[in-house]
Design a protein around this motif. Structure first.
Motif, PDB file in Angstrom:
ATOM      1  N   ASP A   1       0.831  -1.214   0.000  1.00 41.89           N
ATOM      2  CA  ASP A   1       0.000   0.000   0.000  1.00 41.89           C
ATOM      3  C   ASP A   1       0.863   1.261   0.000  1.00 41.89           C
ATOM      4  O   ASP A   1       0.501   2.277  -0.580  1.00 41.89           O
ATOM      5  N   ALA A   2       2.012   1.193   0.720  1.00 45.71           N
ATOM      6  CA  ALA A   2       2.835   2.396   0.882  1.00 45.71           C
ATOM      7  C   ALA A   2       4.001   2.420  -0.106  1.00 45.71           C
ATOM      8  O   ALA A   2       4.849   3.309  -0.015  1.00 45.71           O
ATOM      9  N   ASP A   3       4.029   1.456  -0.996  1.00 47.80           N
ATOM     10  CA  ASP A   3       5.103   1.417  -1.999  1.00 47.80           C
ATOM     11  C   ASP A   3       6.494   1.324  -1.357  1.00 47.80           C
ATOM     12  O   ASP A   3       7.437   1.985  -1.788  1.00 47.80           O
ATOM     13  N   ILE A   4       6.583   0.530  -0.316  1.00 49.74           N
ATOM     14  CA  ILE A   4       7.848   0.347   0.399  1.00 49.74           C
ATOM     15  C   ILE A   4       8.575  -0.856  -0.205  1.00 49.74           C
ATOM     16  O   ILE A   4       7.961  -1.925  -0.360  1.00 49.74           O
ATOM     17  N   PRO A   5       9.858  -0.713  -0.588  1.00 48.40           N
ATOM     18  CA  PRO A   5      10.539  -1.828  -1.251  1.00 48.40           C
ATOM     19  C   PRO A   5      10.666  -3.066  -0.367  1.00 48.40           C
ATOM     20  O   PRO A   5      11.126  -2.985   0.770  1.00 48.40           O
TER      21      PRO A   5
ATOM     22  N   LYS B   1      15.781  -3.282   1.028  1.00 43.91           N
ATOM     23  CA  LYS B   1      14.416  -3.828   1.054  1.00 43.91           C
ATOM     24  C   LYS B   1      14.082  -4.306   2.459  1.00 43.91           C
ATOM     25  O   LYS B   1      14.965  -4.757   3.185  1.00 43.91           O
ATOM     26  N   VAL B   2      12.806  -4.221   2.798  1.00 41.12           N
ATOM     27  CA  VAL B   2      12.381  -4.688   4.123  1.00 41.12           C
ATOM     28  C   VAL B   2      12.198  -6.204   4.082  1.00 41.12           C
ATOM     29  O   VAL B   2      11.464  -6.729   3.240  1.00 41.12           O
ATOM     30  N   ILE B   3      12.880  -6.891   5.005  1.00 38.89           N
ATOM     31  CA  ILE B   3      12.677  -8.335   5.170  1.00 38.89           C
ATOM     32  C   ILE B   3      11.550  -8.549   6.169  1.00 38.89           C
ATOM     33  O   ILE B   3      10.693  -9.394   5.996  1.00 38.89           O
TER      34      ILE B   3
END
Ligand code: AMP
Length: 443
Positions: free
Chosen positions: A128-132, A295-297
């Motif tokens: 939704d927040a376009d977070i990688p 990137k978020v794991i």
């Protein structure tokens, strides 16, 4: 008592602090909090055998499920701030309950804790927040998992959706293994936590941990860290709760750090607000630095262990004020932590056999540990009837040292580890190899 009556007191009262949890993380939080002169007492529910070796600390025997007794006791003790350490009480809404009873609480409510207790929800949040983050598929049955795995052209990671004490992630090396992992989760390996499975694209790169203290609106960042999850040297062997860590994570250049703030941290805070989640606690960002960027794991809704033990000694005496401000929603976002010009290294001593089967109850001998910039935080320990310190868990103790550079910090940590002994003690000798000169050539 209304919220106003507590928060409008003109004189700041921060005498009695309560920490909930029983690990090395909670002991290190207590250690950092007690540094402040306003703090008279730090209570821990339940704490562990090492808690009362820390200045001003006292363990309380209260059943967290007995809510009436809990509230009565906390009012009697005039608790000024509550810090909730572990994810399970947060996921169960303990922070909401205590806030409703007018206590100041550091720790997100159930809605914010969902960042950790539902991996699929966290992935959708990032989308939704376009977070990688790695590409993902949320699957609701074994059939669906099999079809997705067969159709995928990329290697996949398999994750149980819910909390699984850090054991719910599988990194298979073939499609067959991948299918077996999904099958074991749907067959109830993690109970209800495995009713949904998340399949993720397998990504590559070094991992770093970033911590943001949030007040529901603003945030400030703590020193970064890198931990070692694998049991054996050269980062081989089974995954564990963490064998050691170091701070700061030197791999993060200023340029990279700015990118992480812009692409990950700020959008996370904004999305929480957009979803009306008043997040008052720490957000742990588990990041992977891939070729195409950070990137978020995973997100955690609490401090990581042993990263917390590693960074707490770098906090100044105002740390407790930051936690209080988060709990009250009045961070300015410009607060600075006066960290010493030092780095910190942490080595975890475990029981032989951990993370599989291990025995407990062995006496622990602690000799002459350097009192300067060196801490021993208990994780899995207990006291015998005669007050002897015994092993009582897989991860037993962490030894943390601060020095001008990592070579010195780890030299000191390993020297002090020689003063600690119990039957079957095991630890890695190469913690922080990425930042220690001796290992740079070898690894
Ligand atoms: P988690 O519990 O989600 O942090 O996962 C535990 C560990 O599994 C992480 O620290 C990573 O080393 C690894 N991992 C998780 N997700 C991925 C992924 N999508 N690609 C590669 N490794 C992963």
């Amino acid at each position: 008592m209304s919220i106003n009556s507590k928060s409008s007191q003109s004189v700041r009262r921060l005498e009695n602090i309560l920490i909930i949890g029983n690990g090395g993380r909670e002991n290190s939080l207590a250690w950092a909090i007690q540094k402040n002169q306003l703090v008279k007492k730090v209570f821990l529910i339940p704490g562990n055998a090492g808690s009362e070796r820390i200045n001003k600390c006292e363990r309380l025997k209260i059943d967290l499920n007995n809510k009436d007794e809990l509230v009565e006791k906390l009012n009697f003790l005039k608790i000024d701030l509550i810090v909730i350490g572990p994810e399970i009480p947060l996921a169960n809404g303990l922070a909401d309950f205590l806030r409703n009873k007018d206590f100041k609480v550091f720790g997100p409510g159930k809605d914010g804790a969902k960042l950790e207790y539902s991996k699929s929800w966290a992935k959708e949040f990032m989308q939704d927040a376009d977070i990688p983050t790695a590409k993902f598929w949320k699957v609701n049955s074994f059939e669906e998992a099999k079809n997705t795995i067969h159709a995928s052209s990329m290697p996949l990671v398999v994750k149980a959706d819910g909390l699984a004490s850090g054991k719910g992630v599988f990194i298979p090396s073939s499609k067959d293994e991948c299918i077996r992992a999904a099958e074991s989760i749907f067959n109830g390996k993690f109970g209800n936590s495995g009713n949904v499975v998340v399949l993720e694209e397998k990504i590559k790169g070094p991992e770093v941990s970033v911590f943001a203290l949030c007040d529901g609106n603003k945030y400030i960042l703590l020193p970064t860290a890198q931990d070692h999850k694998r049991l054996n040297e050269k980062d081989k062997g089974p995954n564990t709760g963490g064998m050691g860590a170091y701070s700061p994570a030197k791999i993060l250049t200023d340029e990279y750090f700015d990118r992480i703030i812009k692409e990950i941290i700020q959008p996370t805070i904004d999305e929480l607000k957009k979803k009306n989640i008043d997040y008052r606690g720490v957000i742990y960002f588990g990041l992977m630095i891939t070729k195409s960027g950070p990137k978020v794991i995973e997100y955690n809704c609490r401090f990581g262990d042993p990263e917390c033990q590693t960074i707490m000694p770098l906090m100044d005496q105002n740390f407790v004020f930051l936690l209080e401000k988060c709990s009250m929603g009045n961070l300015t976002g410009n607060e600075k932590i006066d960290t010493p010009d030092m780095v910190s290294g942490c080595v975890v001593a475990t029981s032989k056999g951990y993370p599989h089967e291990y025995k407990t109850g062995f006496p622990i001998k602690i000799g002459k540990v350097d009192p300067n910039n060196c801490q021993v935080f208990d994780s899995g320990t207990s006291l015998s009837k005669n007050g002897e310190l015994l092993t009582d868990g897989g991860r037993v103790l962490s030894i943390v040292c601060q020095e001008k550079n990592f070579d010195k910090a780890f030299e000191k940590a390993y020297k002090n580890l020689k003063e600690i002994n119990f039957d079957g003690i095991y630890f890695r000798n190469d913690i922080g190899h990425q930042v220690r000169k001796n290992f740079l050539k070898e690894y």
